[in-house]
Design a protein around this motif. Structure first.
Motif, short mmCIF file in Angstrom:
data_model
loop_
_atom_site.label_atom_id
_atom_site.label_comp_id
_atom_site.label_asym_id
_atom_site.label_seq_id
_atom_site.Cartn_x
_atom_site.Cartn_y
_atom_site.Cartn_z
N SER A 85 79.15 6.75 -1.59
CA SER A 85 79.12 7.75 -2.48
C SER A 85 79.93 9.07 -2.05
CB SER A 85 77.60 8.11 -2.43
OG SER A 85 77.59 9.54 -3.35
N THR A 86 80.60 9.43 -2.97
CA THR A 86 81.74 10.41 -2.47
C THR A 86 81.13 11.99 -3.25
OG1 THR A 86 83.12 10.00 -4.53
CG2 THR A 86 83.76 9.24 -2.42
N ASP A 87 80.08 12.01 -3.84
CA ASP A 87 79.39 13.15 -4.28
C ASP A 87 77.92 13.31 -3.62
OD1 ASP A 87 81.18 14.51 -6.45
OD2 ASP A 87 81.38 12.49 -7.02
N TYR A 88 77.48 14.74 -3.54
CA TYR A 88 76.28 15.11 -2.89
C TYR A 88 75.33 14.75 -3.91
CZ TYR A 88 79.00 16.17 1.09
OH TYR A 88 79.87 16.04 2.36
N GLU B 41 72.13 0.25 -10.78
CA GLU B 41 72.33 -0.81 -11.56
C GLU B 41 73.27 -1.88 -10.71
OE1 GLU B 41 73.56 -0.35 -15.29
OE2 GLU B 41 75.54 -0.03 -14.95
N THR B 42 73.74 -1.32 -9.40
CA THR B 42 74.71 -2.16 -8.69
C THR B 42 73.97 -2.81 -7.79
OG1 THR B 42 75.06 -0.17 -7.12
CG2 THR B 42 76.55 -0.74 -9.15
N ASN B 43 74.49 -3.84 -6.92
CA ASN B 43 73.88 -4.61 -5.96
C ASN B 43 74.89 -4.82 -5.00
OD1 ASN B 43 72.10 -6.52 -4.24
ND2 ASN B 43 72.72 -8.18 -5.73
N CYS B 44 74.88 -3.66 -3.97
CA CYS B 44 75.92 -3.91 -2.61
C CYS B 44 74.90 -4.16 -1.51
CB CYS B 44 76.60 -2.60 -2.60
SG CYS B 44 77.69 -2.20 -4.17
N ASP B 45 75.58 -4.40 -0.30
CA ASP B 45 74.92 -4.67 0.71
C ASP B 45 74.52 -3.54 1.52
OD1 ASP B 45 74.92 -7.83 0.87
OD2 ASP B 45 76.98 -7.04 0.44
N ALA B 46 75.32 -2.39 1.25
CA ALA B 46 74.94 -1.09 1.98
C ALA B 46 75.33 0.10 0.92
CB ALA B 46 75.61 -1.01 3.23
N TYR B 47 74.87 1.24 1.02
CA TYR B 47 75.31 2.35 0.27
C TYR B 47 75.55 3.43 1.33
CZ TYR B 47 73.93 -0.05 -3.90
OH TYR B 47 73.95 -1.04 -4.93
N ILE B 48 76.60 4.01 1.28
CA ILE B 48 76.87 5.02 2.66
C ILE B 48 76.86 6.43 1.86
CG2 ILE B 48 78.73 5.97 4.10
CD1 ILE B 48 77.84 3.03 4.44
N LEU B 49 75.68 7.01 2.27
CA LEU B 49 75.32 8.34 1.66
C LEU B 49 76.08 9.45 2.28
CD1 LEU B 49 71.43 8.00 0.48
CD2 LEU B 49 73.63 7.06 -0.32
N PRO B 50 76.34 10.57 1.72
CA PRO B 50 76.99 11.79 2.42
C PRO B 50 75.89 12.62 3.40
CG PRO B 50 77.42 11.99 -0.09
CD PRO B 50 76.37 10.84 0.19
N GLY C 51 77.65 9.96 6.11
CA GLY C 51 78.59 10.96 5.40
C GLY C 51 79.99 10.28 4.92
N ILE C 52 80.56 11.18 4.19
CA ILE C 52 81.75 10.87 3.53
C ILE C 52 82.80 10.72 4.28
CG2 ILE C 52 83.57 11.48 1.84
CD1 ILE C 52 81.23 12.97 0.17
N PRO C 53 83.84 9.46 4.54
CA PRO C 53 84.74 9.28 5.37
C PRO C 53 85.95 10.43 5.00
CG PRO C 53 83.96 7.04 4.52
CD PRO C 53 83.45 8.29 3.83
#
Length: 375
Positions: free
Chosen positions: A134-137, A145-154, A176-178
């Motif tokens: 996620s690139t927004d706060y 509605e997506t099905n990913c294995d991990a969600y990287i939050l800021p 965090g955001i890379p």
């Protein structure tokens, strides 16, 4: 570990986060490349999608805000949106690419590839670990509605919002955001100014309009030049907006200590060289500034997720928000004072992790090892 980063050409922030992952991965000895999902379906599709998005944001921000709010109302984990059905049309092109370019892990800093990957996973076409960034706060519409294995939050403070929207808590990783490695490198301000060709005397202001250029930037620059002290420098980054770059050059190139730039890969160096940055509250640019440790004034946001970014940073003392030109310039001048500057830098250090990309890659390594163990 072989990694593909799937992005999309709707704004530069997603791509910048993707490039950050690629650069850190290469430094850590992995194989990595970034691919534009839309380009897999052809240049025409990529231009159409990217052009439509950029055009709406630049020329019809009211319509963008309306659609963003509408998306928030209809977005649900209980049913799929038209966004999902549109992006699943790209599944065949993506599957063909993955069969021709085998990888171990997929990373995506954009919703659209996450939608396509969700379709492929649920159809049993792929079983690779998929990490979404996620690139927004804030939690933008349709992530749930997506099905990913991990969600990287800021940030950890966003976990409750994502859970309320229906994203499983066990998949949330607030790393965090890379940002690219160059934003983490220490550099002396005098040395940075010399490399950027700026005067060593006076203060230096950095004005950034995002990859597309923001609003009435010429009016802002004119007022900033009127109020600056003798010897102060002003650097203006226009992004990919060539028309804006030409306009600003025509208006201000004759002024002393004024530098107008188009798209540049030297943002980290200019942030190191300047005392204050004025930028619209894009999630990626704001994170880069915080990692670099430059006092920040957020200019008027594009309605939608940038409004949330501005609020998030402002509430934690990482930036000063301002919707009017006079407010923004006054805030920037206050940040020239050492006490105010150091207070904001401390808030940025407390909230933003410069090693987000490294942590993401360690997580990917762990997930891949666990997947191999299961097999």
């Amino acid at each position: 570990m072989r990694i593909v980063v799937l992005s999309c050409n709707t704004g530069e922030g997603h791509n910048a986060a993707g490039r950050a992952v690629v650069e850190w991965a290469l430094e850590m000895g992995h194989q990595a490349e970034m691919v534009d999902l839309m380009l897999l379906a052809g240049k025409r599709v990529s231009r159409m999608v990217g052009g439509s998005y950029v055009g709406m944001v630049k020329h019809m921000p009211g319509l963008f805000h309306f659609l963003y709010r509408l998306g928030g109302k209809v977005s649900s984990c209980r049913h799929r949106s038209p966004v999902y059905y549109a992006n699943r049309l790209l599944a065949k092109s993506l599957l063909r690419y993955l069969s021709e370019h085998p990888v171990d892990v997929i990373v995506t800093p954009h919703l659209f590839p996450a939608e396509t990957l969700t379709y492929l996973k649920e159809k049993g076409k792929i079983s690779l670990p998929v990490l979404a960034i996620s690139t927004d706060y804030t939690c933008i519409p349709f992530w749930e509605e997506t099905n990913c294995d991990a969600y990287i939050l800021p940030h950890p403070d966003l976990m409750d919002e994502y859970e309320r929207r229906g994203v499983p808590a066990q998949k949330l990783y607030p790393l965090g955001i890379p940002v690219r490695p160059e934003f983490t490198h220490e550099i002396d301000r005098a040395q940075a100014r010399e490399q950027c060709g700026l005067s060593k005397e006076g203060k230096a202001y950095l004005v950034m309009g995002g990859s597309m250029g923001f609003g009435k930037i010429h009016l802002f620059v004119a007022e900033l030049l009127r109020q600056r002290e003798k010897g102060d420098s002003v650097v203006i980054v226009c992004g990919s907006n060539r028309r804006l770059e030409n306009t600003l050059n025509r208006l201000f190139s004759s002024y002393e200590n004024v530098k107008v730039l188009g798209f540049t890969h030297e943002v980290a160096m200019y942030m190191a060289a300047c005392d204050v940055v004025f930028t619209k509250p894009g999630g990626l640019t704001s994170t880069e500034a915080a990692v670099r440790g430059i006092p920040m004034v957020h200019t008027r946001p594009i309605p939608g997720c940038e409004t949330a970014n501005q609020q998030f940073f402002g509430e934690r003392g990482m930036s000063c928000p301002g919707n009017k030109i006079q407010e923004q310039i006054a805030a920037g001048k206050r940040l020239l004072q050492v006490e105010n500057s150091e207070k904001m830098k401390a808030a940025q250090r407390a909230n933003i992790d410069p090693q987000a990309a490294v942590q993401l890659l360690h997580l990917a390594e762990t997930m891949l090892e666990e997947r191999k163990g299961e097999k």
